[in-house]
Design a protein around this motif. Structure first.
Motif, short mmCIF file in Angstrom:
data_model
loop_
_atom_site.label_atom_id
_atom_site.label_comp_id
_atom_site.label_asym_id
_atom_site.label_seq_id
_atom_site.Cartn_x
_atom_site.Cartn_y
_atom_site.Cartn_z
N CYS A 111 10.57 -0.57 -14.86
CA CYS A 111 9.41 0.32 -14.84
C CYS A 111 8.31 -0.23 -13.93
CB CYS A 111 8.87 0.54 -16.25
SG CYS A 111 9.94 1.54 -17.30
N TYR A 112 8.13 -1.56 -13.95
CA TYR A 112 7.12 -2.17 -13.08
C TYR A 112 7.51 -2.02 -11.61
CZ TYR A 112 3.58 -5.44 -11.48
OH TYR A 112 2.50 -6.01 -10.84
N LEU A 113 8.79 -2.15 -11.31
CA LEU A 113 9.25 -1.93 -9.95
C LEU A 113 8.97 -0.50 -9.51
CD1 LEU A 113 12.65 -3.86 -9.87
CD2 LEU A 113 10.71 -4.25 -8.36
N PHE A 114 9.22 0.46 -10.39
CA PHE A 114 8.95 1.85 -10.07
C PHE A 114 7.45 2.08 -9.82
CE2 PHE A 114 12.85 2.89 -12.82
CZ PHE A 114 13.70 2.76 -11.72
N TRP A 115 6.61 1.41 -10.61
CA TRP A 115 5.17 1.54 -10.44
C TRP A 115 4.72 0.98 -9.10
CZ3 TRP A 115 0.89 3.87 -11.19
CH2 TRP A 115 -0.34 3.24 -11.01
N LEU A 116 5.24 -0.20 -8.74
CA LEU A 116 4.91 -0.78 -7.43
C LEU A 116 5.40 0.11 -6.30
CD1 LEU A 116 5.68 -4.58 -7.97
CD2 LEU A 116 3.45 -3.47 -7.89
N ALA A 117 6.58 0.68 -6.45
CA ALA A 117 7.12 1.58 -5.44
C ALA A 117 6.21 2.79 -5.27
CB ALA A 117 8.53 2.03 -5.83
N PHE A 118 5.72 3.33 -6.39
CA PHE A 118 4.80 4.48 -6.34
C PHE A 118 3.51 4.12 -5.63
CE2 PHE A 118 1.18 6.69 -8.31
CZ PHE A 118 1.48 8.02 -7.95
N LYS A 119 2.97 2.91 -5.93
CA LYS A 119 1.73 2.49 -5.29
C LYS A 119 1.90 2.32 -3.79
CE LYS A 119 -1.13 -0.32 -7.13
NZ LYS A 119 -1.78 -1.55 -7.68
N LEU A 120 3.05 1.78 -3.37
CA LEU A 120 3.30 1.64 -1.94
C LEU A 120 3.48 3.00 -1.28
CD1 LEU A 120 5.72 -1.43 -1.70
CD2 LEU A 120 3.39 -1.26 -0.84
N TRP A 121 4.16 3.90 -1.98
CA TRP A 121 4.43 5.22 -1.41
C TRP A 121 3.14 6.01 -1.19
CZ3 TRP A 121 9.07 7.12 0.26
CH2 TRP A 121 9.12 8.48 0.58
N THR A 122 2.16 5.79 -2.08
CA THR A 122 0.90 6.55 -2.02
C THR A 122 -0.25 5.73 -1.44
OG1 THR A 122 0.38 5.93 -4.31
CG2 THR A 122 1.57 7.99 -3.97
N ALA A 123 0.02 4.55 -0.90
CA ALA A 123 -1.05 3.68 -0.39
C ALA A 123 -1.78 4.34 0.77
CB ALA A 123 -0.46 2.34 0.06
N ASP A 124 -3.09 4.10 0.80
CA ASP A 124 -3.93 4.64 1.87
C ASP A 124 -3.76 3.78 3.12
OD1 ASP A 124 -5.82 5.84 3.46
OD2 ASP A 124 -7.54 5.01 2.38
N THR A 125 -3.18 4.34 4.16
CA THR A 125 -2.96 3.59 5.40
C THR A 125 -4.06 3.85 6.43
OG1 THR A 125 -1.55 5.38 6.23
CG2 THR A 125 -0.46 3.54 5.10
N HIS A 126 -5.07 4.64 6.06
CA HIS A 126 -6.18 4.93 6.96
C HIS A 126 -7.45 4.21 6.54
CE1 HIS A 126 -3.38 8.29 7.61
NE2 HIS A 126 -3.91 8.37 8.82
N SER A 127 -7.32 3.22 5.66
CA SER A 127 -8.49 2.50 5.16
C SER A 127 -9.22 1.80 6.29
CB SER A 127 -8.06 1.47 4.11
OG SER A 127 -9.17 0.70 3.71
N LYS A 128 -10.54 1.81 6.21
CA LYS A 128 -11.37 1.19 7.24
C LYS A 128 -11.71 -0.26 6.92
CE LYS A 128 -11.65 4.98 9.60
NZ LYS A 128 -10.93 5.11 10.90
N GLU A 129 -11.22 -0.76 5.79
CA GLU A 129 -11.51 -2.14 5.43
C GLU A 129 -10.87 -3.11 6.41
OE1 GLU A 129 -11.92 -2.46 0.68
OE2 GLU A 129 -9.91 -2.09 1.44
N THR A 130 -11.52 -4.21 6.65
CA THR A 130 -10.95 -5.23 7.51
C THR A 130 -9.92 -6.02 6.73
OG1 THR A 130 -12.60 -6.88 6.90
CG2 THR A 130 -13.15 -5.44 8.75
N ALA A 131 -9.08 -6.71 7.46
CA ALA A 131 -8.04 -7.52 6.81
C ALA A 131 -8.66 -8.59 5.93
CB ALA A 131 -7.13 -8.16 7.87
#
Length: 207
Positions: free
Chosen positions: A81-101
């Protein structure tokens, strides 16, 4: 312990450390998203979990997982279940974030370390591997506790080296996924692989 036994243990152990799996995939993804140092710091969570498993194996407590189907199933399902949750978070991650590394690195390090810890701790097969793998290199000619400590410490050092190698690979990929669309593709690919690992974990057996 005997130096020849240790020399046989190191390459076999490193091959095990370097084998692709959810934790190594997470280290690579963390380096791609947050940088090398964040991925290396996060890997400490995995080492803490593995150190606990090695202690359980040395103390003989891992036999509980062999004999109790219920405990094994609970840990297995929770880990999946934790793997599925991490997969969901990666799938929906914001890739347009303006934060610096650097901002991301400061904010995420402890969260990433927790992820690595729970990812490792949620896999009951890992402790069974320690139970089956480490004792093969323990001889009756020396105290077993000291040998387990030596083997376990060596395993953790090699595991951290594997984390660094996967993180460096992820850092190299970072240059290729600078664009938001490419980062999204990478995140979703990693998420799919983590979800697949979760499905595989659900079908694992104690033997």
């Amino acid at each position: 312990m005997d130096i020849m036994t240790l020399l046989l243990f190191i390459p076999a152990c490193f091959a095990l450390n370097m084998s692709p799996g959810p934790n190594n995939l997470m280290a690579m993804n963390n380096a791609t998203r947050y940088g090398f140092h964040s991925a290396l710091f996060a890997g400490a969570g995995r080492l803490i979990a593995f150190a606990g498993m090695i202690f359980l194996a040395a103390a003989g407590l891992a036999v509980i997982l062999h004999t109790s189907a219920a405990i094994f199933t609970v840990i297995k399902v929770t880990g999946a279940c934790y793997l599925f949750w991490l997969a969901f978070k990666l799938w929906t991650a914001d890739t347009h974030s303006k934060e610096t590394a650097q901002t991301q690195e400061n904010k995420k390090q402890f969260e990433l370390m927790q992820q690595e810890f729970f990812l490792a701790a949620g896999n009951p097969k890992a402790i069974l591997i320690f139970t089956a793998f480490l004792p093969q290199f323990v001889t009756t000619e020396a105290p077993a506790g000291l040998q387990f400590f030596t083997l376990g410490f060596t395993f953790l050092l090699l595991e951290w080296l594997a984390i660094a190698i996967y993180a460096l690979f992820g850092l190299y990929l970072r240059q290729w996924f600078a664009e938001p669309l490419k980062r999204q593709l990478f995140n979703r690919s990693c998420g799919t692989l983590l979800a697949s690992a979760g499905i595989g974990l659900l079908f694992t057996r104690r033997n």
